[in-house]
Structure formats: structure tokens, C-alpha cells
Design a protein around this motif. Sequence first.
Motif, PDB file in Angstrom:
ATOM      1  N   LEU A 132       0.686  -0.933  -0.013  1.00  0.00           N
ATOM      2  CA  LEU A 132      -0.023   0.097   0.033  1.00  0.00           C
ATOM      3  C   LEU A 132       0.860   1.272  -0.041  1.00  0.00           C
ATOM      4  O   LEU A 132       1.622   1.461   1.084  1.00  0.00           O
ATOM      5  N   ARG A 133       0.812   2.067  -1.248  1.00  0.00           N
ATOM      6  CA  ARG A 133       1.532   3.295  -0.984  1.00  0.00           C
ATOM      7  C   ARG A 133       0.988   4.215  -0.043  1.00  0.00           C
ATOM      8  O   ARG A 133      -0.204   4.479   0.034  1.00  0.00           O
ATOM      9  N   GLY A 134       2.061   5.021   0.489  1.00  0.00           N
ATOM     10  CA  GLY A 134       1.689   6.176   1.170  1.00  0.00           C
ATOM     11  C   GLY A 134       1.204   5.686   2.638  1.00  0.00           C
ATOM     12  O   GLY A 134       0.718   6.369   3.662  1.00  0.00           O
ATOM     13  N   ALA A 135       1.447   4.411   3.069  1.00  0.00           N
ATOM     14  CA  ALA A 135       1.115   3.819   4.204  1.00  0.00           C
ATOM     15  C   ALA A 135       1.804   4.408   5.516  1.00  0.00           C
ATOM     16  O   ALA A 135       1.794   4.509   6.611  1.00  0.00           O
ATOM     17  N   GLN A 136       3.196   4.581   5.222  1.00  0.00           N
ATOM     18  CA  GLN A 136       4.185   4.643   6.225  1.00  0.00           C
ATOM     19  C   GLN A 136       4.104   6.036   7.042  1.00  0.00           C
ATOM     20  O   GLN A 136       3.817   6.148   8.128  1.00  0.00           O
ATOM     21  N   GLU A 137       3.731   7.158   6.199  1.00  0.00           N
ATOM     22  CA  GLU A 137       3.340   8.389   6.838  1.00  0.00           C
ATOM     23  C   GLU A 137       2.245   8.298   7.603  1.00  0.00           C
ATOM     24  O   GLU A 137       2.324   9.056   8.741  1.00  0.00           O
ATOM     25  N   GLN A 138       1.041   7.723   7.205  1.00  0.00           N
ATOM     26  CA  GLN A 138      -0.044   7.451   8.061  1.00  0.00           C
ATOM     27  C   GLN A 138       0.442   6.969   9.280  1.00  0.00           C
ATOM     28  O   GLN A 138      -0.196   7.093  10.301  1.00  0.00           O
ATOM     29  N   LYS A 139       0.970   5.780   9.244  1.00  0.00           N
ATOM     30  CA  LYS A 139       1.490   5.026  10.426  1.00  0.00           C
ATOM     31  C   LYS A 139       2.165   5.986  11.372  1.00  0.00           C
ATOM     32  O   LYS A 139       1.981   6.044  12.591  1.00  0.00           O
ATOM     33  N   LEU A 140       3.205   6.949  11.148  1.00  0.00           N
ATOM     34  CA  LEU A 140       3.812   7.813  11.786  1.00  0.00           C
ATOM     35  C   LEU A 140       3.144   8.884  12.554  1.00  0.00           C
ATOM     36  O   LEU A 140       3.058   9.047  13.867  1.00  0.00           O
ATOM     37  N   VAL A 141       2.215   9.257  11.545  1.00  0.00           N
ATOM     38  CA  VAL A 141       1.118  10.369  12.300  1.00  0.00           C
ATOM     39  C   VAL A 141       0.341   9.617  13.493  1.00  0.00           C
ATOM     40  O   VAL A 141       0.162  10.243  14.404  1.00  0.00           O
ATOM     41  N   PHE A 142      -0.125   8.394  13.218  1.00  0.00           N
ATOM     42  CA  PHE A 142      -1.024   7.723  14.128  1.00  0.00           C
ATOM     43  C   PHE A 142      -0.304   7.401  15.341  1.00  0.00           C
ATOM     44  O   PHE A 142      -0.885   7.630  16.291  1.00  0.00           O
ATOM     45  N   GLY A 143       0.976   6.922  15.217  1.00  0.00           N
ATOM     46  CA  GLY A 143       1.655   6.501  16.349  1.00  0.00           C
ATOM     47  C   GLY A 143       2.015   7.583  17.272  1.00  0.00           C
ATOM     48  O   GLY A 143       1.784   7.678  18.504  1.00  0.00           O
ATOM     49  N   ARG A 144       2.290   8.962  16.701  1.00  0.00           N
ATOM     50  CA  ARG A 144       2.544   9.915  17.208  1.00  0.00           C
ATOM     51  C   ARG A 144       1.244  10.505  18.103  1.00  0.00           C
ATOM     52  O   ARG A 144       1.476  10.993  19.309  1.00  0.00           O
ATOM     53  N   ARG A 145       0.296  10.376  17.576  1.00  0.00           N
ATOM     54  CA  ARG A 145      -0.999  10.838  18.033  1.00  0.00           C
ATOM     55  C   ARG A 145      -1.399   9.795  19.184  1.00  0.00           C
ATOM     56  O   ARG A 145      -1.887  10.490  20.322  1.00  0.00           O
TER      57      ARG A 145
END
Length: 378
Positions: A132-145
Motif C-alpha cells: 500500500l503506497r503512502g502507508a508509512q507516513e500515515q502510520k507515523l502520524v498515527f503513532g505520534r497521536r
Amino acid sequence: MNAISPAVPAPIGLLAELTHRCPLRCPYCSNPLELDRRSGELDTATWQRVLSEAAELGVLHIHLSGGEPTARADIVEITGHCARLGLYSNLITSGVAGALQKLEPLADVGLDHVQLSVQAADAARAERIGGLRGAQEQKLVFGRRVVELGLPLTLNAVIHRGNIDEVQAIIDLAVELGARRLEIAHTQYYGWAYLNRAALMPTRADVALSIAAVEAARARLAGRLVIDLVVPDYYAKYPKACAGGWGRRLMNVTPAGKVLPCHAAETIPGLEFWHVTEHSLGDIWHRSPAFNAYRGTDWMPEPCRSCDRRELDWGGCRCQALALAGDAAATDPACSLSPLHARIKDLAVSEAATEVAPDYRYRVIGGAPAAARQEEPA
């Protein structure tokens, strides 16, 4: 089959597979080859009843999983029910798609813990593995939140040939995100991972380096980050206890309501699985044929039956025994005392030695797994 015994301990954990729907297509996915469709998923009221029965049975921990559990429109309602029952809730999530939008409402209703999967530290590699393209940035934002909301965060990384050289970078990522715990889990080869074994199998040397990196990080980060390590069976001396021992600690409820002793138990032919719409959870735990099939030690053949470790590993993995020995009641070939142990060690060495790994067969719902280029996720 063992007789029903009052000595059977109460389960402490329940894995609630709320859905098999998931935006990722990981080639090592632990879900079954034939995935449950949305139309067959249990409704909200049934899940709430199951959770209430789990609390009455003695369950302490509920792992809200999938697939991607936040794909359920009622995930907040289900999580709130866990809180009202006093059940410790752990959200096991990919952190992508709509997960971020549901995170704060989940925290508001009493979610206790978040376990976030990462496929690698490098974004391009992680997205190639997960498909899935673009997944890593979503994961990092989620983890920080997660951390901003004051929830404890665990990072989970399944380790294999495609990312084993990034173990140290994954440890660094966990520290950067403020995770309290990190699980470095070498791939367990059943289900989708069994289909992809040749593409995933690392070398023994790389496994040793990854373990050394974990041990060094444990010493360096003591008091700051807890690191759990799940070693690969194919290079092990002794097997792991399947789910803490078949029918001893955990139970797994599928999206459609079957209750299993472990994730992959449906691969074993001839087992009778009971359904939450037909039996109570307590009745299933104590009396269902599937839970009693390999519970305890009476079913064990030699050398397991007389082994000093028989109540440590409880015979190892029944699904692995079926896959590699052709008999779910056989000694797990991961055990050095199995007559097949040398064969699986040789198999691991030969598969890991290939210069170019085969293409991943990505996880899909419906039909056979799709073949796709590792370099070109859809």
C-alpha cells in the motif's frame, strides 16, 4: 480427546477478530487463506454479548484485531463495552485508512492500549511489503497521536528476509515515536506466510545478527523500552507453546463467530469448531471438541509424552506439525527431538540461500492469493 477437567484454567485473553477487511496485503498475514467477508461478520450486539461472556469466564485482556479493526463502524461502541466490563482493551491496528479519525473517540470511551504494526523503518520498503503506497507516513502520524493522547504504544514488526537488516532501525523508530514496548517477531510460517515462505525466509546468519541487535538494545534501553523477541521456529532448538498452550490461556473469535484455540486452527482437518451463535463462550472453552483435541498432554506421542518440557511448550504448534509432518498430532518439527527437525533446518537453509527471493503473493479477500511484484505494490 481429553476428558473435561475442572483443572482447565480460565482463559486470560481473547483475540476478537472483528473483521478480515484490511487496507494492507502483507505476505505474512496470520489470517486464514479463506477470509471472512463483511456480509458474514457478527453484528454489534453479538460482539457485546461475547465480550460479556468473556468477562464472566475470567478473561482479562481483549485484543481488538482483524484485519483492520477500525474498519468496523461500531469499533468505538465495542471498545466502550470492554471498558464498562472492566476488560483491558488492546487495539491491534495498521494505523492507516480511517484509523486516525477513530483514535480520539476510542481513547474517550476507555481504550487502554494500542499496538501498531510497522512493516519496516524505510518507507519505500515498508510500503512494498504491505502493498500500500503512502502507508508509512500515515502510520507515523498515527503513532505520534497515540502518544499525545497518553495511551501506551507498542510497535510490532514481523521480521523476514525483506526487512531483517532493519531491526536496529525499527528499534530506533520505536524510541523516536515514544513507544513503551516493541515486539520483534520473526515470521511464523503458516497461512499466508507458509505460501510465501521462500520469499520470506532469512539466513541463519542474519537471524543471529538480528537477535544480537535486540539483546544489545535491551541492555541499552532498559527502563525506557521493553523489547519482546519471537524467534523463528525453523532455526530454533525447541518449539514455542502455541498460544500459551492449546486451550490453556487464549481463545480466538473469528469475524463470523467461530471460536478457535489459535489463529490457524482451521487448517487442521477433522476439528469441530463451535460458533458463538450456537454456544456460550464458557461452554465452548470447556466442552468444544476443537479446544479439547490437543489440550493438556494425554494426546501427545513420544518423545513429547515423556519429555521434561511437555508442560513448557505443550507440544509446540499443531498447525506447523500438520504442514511439515502431515499429522497435527506429530511432534512439532521445530523441536530438535523431532525426527523431521534436520529436514526443516535444511529447508530453511536452501530457501534462504536463493540469490533472488520469489515474488510475494499478497493477501486478498476472495479467491487465491494474488501474485505481485515485490517492487510494484498496487
